[in-house]
Design a protein around this motif. Structure first.
Motif, PDB file in Angstrom:
ATOM      1  N   ALA A 269     -30.116  57.289  70.805  1.00 20.25           N
ATOM      2  CA  ALA A 269     -29.893  56.624  72.089  1.00 20.25           C
ATOM      3  C   ALA A 269     -28.397  56.535  72.393  1.00 20.25           C
ATOM      4  CB  ALA A 269     -30.505  55.227  72.070  1.00 20.25           C
ATOM      5  N   ARG A 270     -28.050  56.690  73.666  1.00 25.54           N
ATOM      6  CA  ARG A 270     -26.648  56.652  74.086  1.00 25.54           C
ATOM      7  C   ARG A 270     -26.349  55.319  74.768  1.00 25.54           C
ATOM      8  NH1 ARG A 270     -24.681  61.688  77.464  1.00 25.54           N
ATOM      9  NH2 ARG A 270     -22.663  60.809  76.822  1.00 25.54           N
ATOM     10  N   ARG A 271     -25.138  54.849  74.552  1.00 27.26           N
ATOM     11  CA  ARG A 271     -24.720  53.635  75.245  1.00 27.26           C
ATOM     12  C   ARG A 271     -24.591  53.925  76.754  1.00 27.26           C
ATOM     13  NH1 ARG A 271     -23.304  49.349  72.371  1.00 27.26           N
ATOM     14  NH2 ARG A 271     -22.893  49.583  70.134  1.00 27.26           N
ATOM     15  N   ALA A 272     -24.983  52.970  77.574  1.00 32.68           N
ATOM     16  CA  ALA A 272     -24.921  53.148  79.027  1.00 32.68           C
ATOM     17  C   ALA A 272     -23.485  53.371  79.501  1.00 32.68           C
ATOM     18  CB  ALA A 272     -25.520  51.933  79.725  1.00 32.68           C
ATOM     19  N   SER A 297     -12.378  53.873  95.786  1.00 31.18           N
ATOM     20  CA  SER A 297     -13.306  52.737  95.748  1.00 31.18           C
ATOM     21  C   SER A 297     -14.476  53.015  94.808  1.00 31.18           C
ATOM     22  CB  SER A 297     -13.831  52.441  97.155  1.00 31.18           C
ATOM     23  OG  SER A 297     -12.788  52.047  98.004  1.00 31.18           O
ATOM     24  N   ILE A 298     -15.002  54.234  94.879  1.00 33.21           N
ATOM     25  CA  ILE A 298     -16.126  54.581  93.999  1.00 33.21           C
ATOM     26  C   ILE A 298     -15.685  54.574  92.538  1.00 33.21           C
ATOM     27  CG2 ILE A 298     -17.916  56.295  93.519  1.00 33.21           C
ATOM     28  CD1 ILE A 298     -17.512  57.331  96.381  1.00 33.21           C
ATOM     29  N   GLU A 299     -14.477  55.058  92.292  1.00 34.05           N
ATOM     30  CA  GLU A 299     -13.960  55.045  90.921  1.00 34.05           C
ATOM     31  C   GLU A 299     -13.854  53.616  90.398  1.00 34.05           C
ATOM     32  OE1 GLU A 299     -10.287  57.057  91.399  1.00 34.05           O
ATOM     33  OE2 GLU A 299     -11.156  59.089  91.292  1.00 34.05           O
ATOM     34  N   GLN A 300     -13.405  52.689  91.250  1.00 28.72           N
ATOM     35  CA  GLN A 300     -13.283  51.292  90.842  1.00 28.72           C
ATOM     36  C   GLN A 300     -14.656  50.667  90.579  1.00 28.72           C
ATOM     37  OE1 GLN A 300     -10.239  49.897  90.121  1.00 28.72           O
ATOM     38  NE2 GLN A 300      -9.746  52.053  90.456  1.00 28.72           N
ATOM     39  N   ILE A 301     -15.630  51.017  91.409  1.00 24.85           N
ATOM     40  CA  ILE A 301     -16.985  50.504  91.214  1.00 24.85           C
ATOM     41  C   ILE A 301     -17.557  50.997  89.890  1.00 24.85           C
ATOM     42  CG2 ILE A 301     -19.367  50.709  92.089  1.00 24.85           C
ATOM     43  CD1 ILE A 301     -17.999  50.708  94.930  1.00 24.85           C
ATOM     44  N   LEU A 302     -17.325  52.267  89.592  1.00 23.39           N
ATOM     45  CA  LEU A 302     -17.783  52.806  88.313  1.00 23.39           C
ATOM     46  C   LEU A 302     -17.083  52.121  87.147  1.00 23.39           C
ATOM     47  CD1 LEU A 302     -18.243  56.611  88.969  1.00 23.39           C
ATOM     48  CD2 LEU A 302     -19.893  55.110  87.851  1.00 23.39           C
ATOM     49  N   ARG A 303     -15.797  51.813  87.316  1.00 27.28           N
ATOM     50  CA  ARG A 303     -15.076  51.116  86.253  1.00 27.28           C
ATOM     51  C   ARG A 303     -15.709  49.753  85.978  1.00 27.28           C
ATOM     52  NH1 ARG A 303     -11.613  47.236  86.297  1.00 27.28           N
ATOM     53  NH2 ARG A 303     -11.256  47.369  88.551  1.00 27.28           N
ATOM     54  N   ILE A 304     -16.035  49.034  87.060  1.00 28.43           N
ATOM     55  CA  ILE A 304     -16.695  47.727  86.910  1.00 28.43           C
ATOM     56  C   ILE A 304     -18.047  47.897  86.221  1.00 28.43           C
ATOM     57  CG2 ILE A 304     -17.766  45.826  88.188  1.00 28.43           C
ATOM     58  CD1 ILE A 304     -15.566  46.276  90.342  1.00 28.43           C
ATOM     59  N   ALA A 305     -18.820  48.906  86.642  1.00 33.42           N
ATOM     60  CA  ALA A 305     -20.141  49.139  86.052  1.00 33.42           C
ATOM     61  C   ALA A 305     -20.031  49.456  84.560  1.00 33.42           C
ATOM     62  CB  ALA A 305     -20.851  50.270  86.788  1.00 33.42           C
ATOM     63  N   VAL A 306     -19.037  50.263  84.191  1.00 36.18           N
ATOM     64  CA  VAL A 306     -18.838  50.600  82.773  1.00 36.18           C
ATOM     65  C   VAL A 306     -18.499  49.347  81.968  1.00 36.18           C
ATOM     66  CG1 VAL A 306     -17.301  51.794  81.163  1.00 36.18           C
ATOM     67  CG2 VAL A 306     -18.208  53.011  83.150  1.00 36.18           C
ATOM     68  N   GLU A 307     -17.590  48.530  82.506  1.00 31.08           N
ATOM     69  CA  GLU A 307     -17.187  47.303  81.809  1.00 31.08           C
ATOM     70  C   GLU A 307     -18.368  46.351  81.638  1.00 31.08           C
ATOM     71  OE1 GLU A 307     -14.012  45.700  84.066  1.00 31.08           O
ATOM     72  OE2 GLU A 307     -12.528  47.158  83.361  1.00 31.08           O
ATOM     73  N   ARG A 308     -19.178  46.190  82.700  1.00 32.64           N
ATOM     74  CA  ARG A 308     -20.322  45.285  82.608  1.00 32.64           C
ATOM     75  C   ARG A 308     -21.399  45.837  81.684  1.00 32.64           C
ATOM     76  NH1 ARG A 308     -19.404  40.810  82.588  1.00 32.64           N
ATOM     77  NH2 ARG A 308     -21.602  40.309  82.982  1.00 32.64           N
ATOM     78  N   ALA A 309     -21.596  47.168  81.686  1.00 35.67           N
ATOM     79  CA  ALA A 309     -22.578  47.775  80.786  1.00 35.67           C
ATOM     80  C   ALA A 309     -22.182  47.554  79.338  1.00 35.67           C
ATOM     81  CB  ALA A 309     -22.704  49.273  81.079  1.00 35.67           C
ATOM     82  N   GLU A 310     -20.881  47.635  79.039  1.00 31.86           N
ATOM     83  CA  GLU A 310     -20.400  47.361  77.682  1.00 31.86           C
ATOM     84  C   GLU A 310     -20.623  45.889  77.322  1.00 31.86           C
ATOM     85  OE1 GLU A 310     -16.336  48.590  77.688  1.00 31.86           O
ATOM     86  OE2 GLU A 310     -16.808  50.651  77.068  1.00 31.86           O
ATOM     87  N   LYS A 311     -20.283  45.010  78.280  1.00 32.37           N
ATOM     88  CA  LYS A 311     -20.428  43.570  78.043  1.00 32.37           C
ATOM     89  C   LYS A 311     -21.887  43.192  77.776  1.00 32.37           C
ATOM     90  CE  LYS A 311     -18.820  39.197  78.508  1.00 32.37           C
ATOM     91  NZ  LYS A 311     -17.710  38.617  77.750  1.00 32.37           N
ATOM     92  N   LEU A 312     -22.811  43.822  78.513  1.00 33.85           N
ATOM     93  CA  LEU A 312     -24.239  43.516  78.386  1.00 33.85           C
ATOM     94  C   LEU A 312     -24.900  44.257  77.227  1.00 33.85           C
ATOM     95  CD1 LEU A 312     -25.096  43.673  82.204  1.00 33.85           C
ATOM     96  CD2 LEU A 312     -24.960  41.600  80.813  1.00 33.85           C
ATOM     97  N   GLY A 313     -24.197  45.219  76.639  1.00 31.57           N
ATOM     98  CA  GLY A 313     -24.753  45.974  75.516  1.00 31.57           C
ATOM     99  C   GLY A 313     -25.944  46.825  75.901  1.00 31.57           C
ATOM    100  N   LEU A 314     -25.834  47.562  76.992  1.00 38.63           N
ATOM    101  CA  LEU A 314     -26.965  48.333  77.516  1.00 38.63           C
ATOM    102  C   LEU A 314     -27.008  49.749  76.958  1.00 38.63           C
ATOM    103  CD1 LEU A 314     -26.819  47.180  81.244  1.00 38.63           C
ATOM    104  CD2 LEU A 314     -28.247  46.270  79.400  1.00 38.63           C
TER     105      LEU A 314
END
Length: 348
Positions: A269-272, A297-314
């Motif tokens: 399994a891969r980390r989100a 803007s899209i790059e910033q949104i992806l950055r936020i999504a990556v950070e939150r995915a790491e924080k949530l351990g998805l």
């Protein structure tokens, strides 16, 4: 009062319409001297009353201007947001929030029908009935700060969007009522094969039973009226933008948890977060095709999504193809939500 004096009073009361946005933000709500009966939204209210009349519902929820849309507990009425009272205030709302909730005739009627559902529920004490509780659930449940919707569920009608009927039994009833109330509604055909159909049938049954009766709750209390509100528009938007910022973070987490999994399924399994980074170019390209946003803007949104995915351990679930399709949908949705525009500076 002479007509000359009367027109002078009106001009003085509406002098704020010529102010700049920054000047307007410094005014208090009570300074605006807004009147519902003189506003564009008054036509929508009259239209709502006609729709209730066609359904032979004699009760008329009273309507007043306040800061937001709501129907208070225990009060069979509807508060309408101040910005719908004047085009100048609508322009300010759009500049501040990038959107005017209820700004078009169609969207205003959708919200009014929903809020009327709450008001009618209160007026006739429908939620106290056993069948109401059996079908919609207990109205006494606390409202959640967030809720996890099931987009594919057919146990709920679809009306306001964001699968709002799934948030609480009272919202489920109000959404169902709104679908039932809409003129020329084809709910019997549209929802015929849905489990939500029995909810619409219950609304039809409940309202048929109260048409000839007088509503037991008829108080005309006005909750949080503008005329008594000494908060400035700047204070209002500071609070609203804070809530909206929190909502957007919450929505990001909610969408990530729908697309990915908190459980690691298998050794491969891969980390989100890793998956999103690896497919960033494809996700940006797909989003640009769907929505005219700035690449940054899209790059910033992806950055936020990556950070939150790491924080949530998805973790990624399902096939790469399915995961990529879901991720594309998520990034497009977030891009629309986060779309930025110029707004007056407010220290938050």
């Amino acid at each position: 009062m002479s007509s000359t004096r009367s027109s002078g009073v009106r001009r003085a009361a509406r002098s704020w319409t010529r102010l700049s946005d920054d000047q307007l933000l410094g005014l208090r709500f009570c300074d605006l001297k807004l009147k519902l009966e003189r506003s564009p939204v008054a036509r929508r209210v009259r239209r709502l009353y006609r729709e209730l009349d066609k359904r032979q519902i004699s009760f008329r929820p009273h309507v007043w201007l306040s800061e937001e849309w709501f129907s208070p507990d225990g009060v069979p009425g509807i508060a309408v947001p101040f910005y719908l009272a004047h085009p100048r205030l609508e322009r300010l709302e759009r500049r501040m929030m990038r959107n005017v909730e209820g700004g078009s005739a169609e969207s205003a009627m959708r919200i009014l029908r929903h809020e009327a559902g709450h008001a009618i529920d209160t007026a006739y004490r429908l939620r106290r009935r056993k069948r109401w509780r059996e079908v919609f659930g207990p109205a006494s449940l606390p409202y959640p700060d967030t809720y996890r919707a099931r987009p594919g569920s057919r146990r709920y009608v679809q009306h306001l969007g964001e699968w709002y009927a799934q948030s609480h039994p009272c919202e489920d009833f109000a959404e169902t009522f709104a679908v039932w109330l809409k003129p020329n509604s084809s709910w019997r055909r549209t929802y015929a094969q849905w489990p939500a159909f029995h909810k619409l049938e219950l609304v039809d049954e409940l309202l048929s039973g109260v048409r000839s009766t007088r509503a037991p709750v008829r108080n005309r209390e006005i909750v949080e009226p503008l005329r008594e509100n000494t908060r400035t528009l700047a204070e209002h938007y500071r609070r609203k933008l804070r809530r909206y910022s929190l909502y957007r973070r919450t929505v990001t987490d909610h969408l990530l948890e729908r697309v990915f999994s908190a459980e690691r399924n298998g050794a491969k399994a891969r980390r989100a977060s890793t998956f999103l980074r690896a497919h960033e170019p494809a996700l940006i390209k797909a989003t640009l095709r769907e929505f005219p946003a700035a690449r940054y803007s899209i790059e910033q949104i992806l950055r936020i999504a990556v950070e939150r995915a790491e924080k949530l351990g998805l973790w990624v679930r399902g096939s790469r193809r399915d995961a990529l399709r879901a991720a594309r949908w998520m990034v497009v949705y977030l891009t629309r939500l986060y779309a930025q525009g110029e707004s007056p500076t407010l220290a938050l």
